[in-house]
Motif scaffolding. Structure first.
Motif, PDB file in Angstrom:
ATOM      1  N   VAL A 148       0.841  -1.199   0.000  1.00  0.00           N
ATOM      2  CA  VAL A 148       0.000   0.000   0.000  1.00  0.00           C
ATOM      3  C   VAL A 148       0.880   1.254   0.000  1.00  0.00           C
ATOM      4  O   VAL A 148       0.645   2.190  -0.773  1.00  0.00           O
ATOM      5  CB  VAL A 148      -0.962  -0.001   1.209  1.00  0.00           C
ATOM      6  N   ALA A 149       1.890   1.278   0.832  1.00  0.00           N
ATOM      7  CA  ALA A 149       2.787   2.438   0.911  1.00  0.00           C
ATOM      8  C   ALA A 149       3.501   2.666  -0.415  1.00  0.00           C
ATOM      9  O   ALA A 149       3.602   3.810  -0.881  1.00  0.00           O
ATOM     10  CB  ALA A 149       3.802   2.242   2.028  1.00  0.00           C
ATOM     11  N   ILE A 150       3.977   1.608  -1.033  1.00  0.00           N
ATOM     12  CA  ILE A 150       4.686   1.728  -2.307  1.00  0.00           C
ATOM     13  C   ILE A 150       3.755   2.269  -3.379  1.00  0.00           C
ATOM     14  O   ILE A 150       4.132   3.137  -4.169  1.00  0.00           O
ATOM     15  CB  ILE A 150       5.305   0.370  -2.709  1.00  0.00           C
ATOM     16  N   ARG A 151       2.514   1.787  -3.399  1.00  0.00           N
ATOM     17  CA  ARG A 151       1.539   2.298  -4.372  1.00  0.00           C
ATOM     18  C   ARG A 151       1.279   3.788  -4.169  1.00  0.00           C
ATOM     19  O   ARG A 151       1.217   4.556  -5.134  1.00  0.00           O
ATOM     20  CB  ARG A 151       0.230   1.518  -4.268  1.00  0.00           C
ATOM     21  N   LYS A 152       1.125   4.205  -2.914  1.00  0.00           N
ATOM     22  CA  LYS A 152       0.869   5.616  -2.623  1.00  0.00           C
ATOM     23  C   LYS A 152       2.048   6.487  -3.047  1.00  0.00           C
ATOM     24  O   LYS A 152       1.870   7.557  -3.619  1.00  0.00           O
ATOM     25  CB  LYS A 152       0.589   5.814  -1.133  1.00  0.00           C
ATOM     26  N   VAL A 153       3.255   6.032  -2.739  1.00  0.00           N
ATOM     27  CA  VAL A 153       4.452   6.779  -3.127  1.00  0.00           C
ATOM     28  C   VAL A 153       4.546   6.868  -4.647  1.00  0.00           C
ATOM     29  O   VAL A 153       4.816   7.932  -5.204  1.00  0.00           O
ATOM     30  CB  VAL A 153       5.726   6.146  -2.527  1.00  0.00           C
ATOM     31  N   GLN A 154       4.297   5.769  -5.334  1.00  0.00           N
ATOM     32  CA  GLN A 154       4.378   5.762  -6.789  1.00  0.00           C
ATOM     33  C   GLN A 154       3.347   6.712  -7.403  1.00  0.00           C
ATOM     34  O   GLN A 154       3.646   7.420  -8.365  1.00  0.00           O
ATOM     35  CB  GLN A 154       4.185   4.353  -7.338  1.00  0.00           C
ATOM     36  N   ARG A 155       2.151   6.744  -6.850  1.00  0.00           N
ATOM     37  CA  ARG A 155       1.127   7.674  -7.348  1.00  0.00           C
ATOM     38  C   ARG A 155       1.570   9.121  -7.171  1.00  0.00           C
ATOM     39  O   ARG A 155       1.364   9.960  -8.045  1.00  0.00           O
ATOM     40  CB  ARG A 155      -0.206   7.444  -6.630  1.00  0.00           C
ATOM     41  N   ALA A 156       2.161   9.429  -6.029  1.00  0.00           N
ATOM     42  CA  ALA A 156       2.643  10.790  -5.789  1.00  0.00           C
ATOM     43  C   ALA A 156       3.771  11.144  -6.764  1.00  0.00           C
ATOM     44  O   ALA A 156       3.807  12.252  -7.301  1.00  0.00           O
ATOM     45  CB  ALA A 156       3.106  10.940  -4.345  1.00  0.00           C
ATOM     46  N   ILE A 157       4.664  10.198  -7.020  1.00  0.00           N
ATOM     47  CA  ILE A 157       5.752  10.438  -7.980  1.00  0.00           C
ATOM     48  C   ILE A 157       5.180  10.663  -9.369  1.00  0.00           C
ATOM     49  O   ILE A 157       5.575  11.601 -10.075  1.00  0.00           O
ATOM     50  CB  ILE A 157       6.752   9.261  -7.975  1.00  0.00           C
ATOM     51  N   ASP A 158       4.245   9.822  -9.764  1.00  0.00           N
ATOM     52  CA  ASP A 158       3.625   9.953 -11.089  1.00  0.00           C
ATOM     53  C   ASP A 158       2.916  11.299 -11.248  1.00  0.00           C
ATOM     54  O   ASP A 158       2.866  11.849 -12.348  1.00  0.00           O
ATOM     55  CB  ASP A 158       2.637   8.818 -11.347  1.00  0.00           C
TER      56      ASP A 158
END
Length: 59
Positions: A7-17
């Motif tokens: 979940v954390a990795i997905r959230k971080v990736q969305r913010a980066i994107d």
């Protein structure tokens, strides 16, 4: 992989994107601090570390 890390990795990736690097950094730091053990922290570093060094400024 632990569910919390996924979940954390997905959230971080969305913010980066989205180009919101301050939020991505904040989320990554919070996930790292909340990780229950060294294995979970290592898992986060494995997935988030390369993303942290993938901006054009790193070249």
């Amino acid at each position: 992989m632990q569910r919390a890390n996924q979940v954390a990795i997905r959230k971080v990736q969305r913010a980066i994107d989205a180009g919101d690097f301050a939020t991505a950094l904040s989320l990554a730091r919070a996930a790292y601090r909340a990780a229950p053990d060294d294995a979970a922290r290592a898992e986060l570093l494995l997935f988030l570390g390369p993303r942290a060094a993938s901006t054009p400024d790193d070249q």
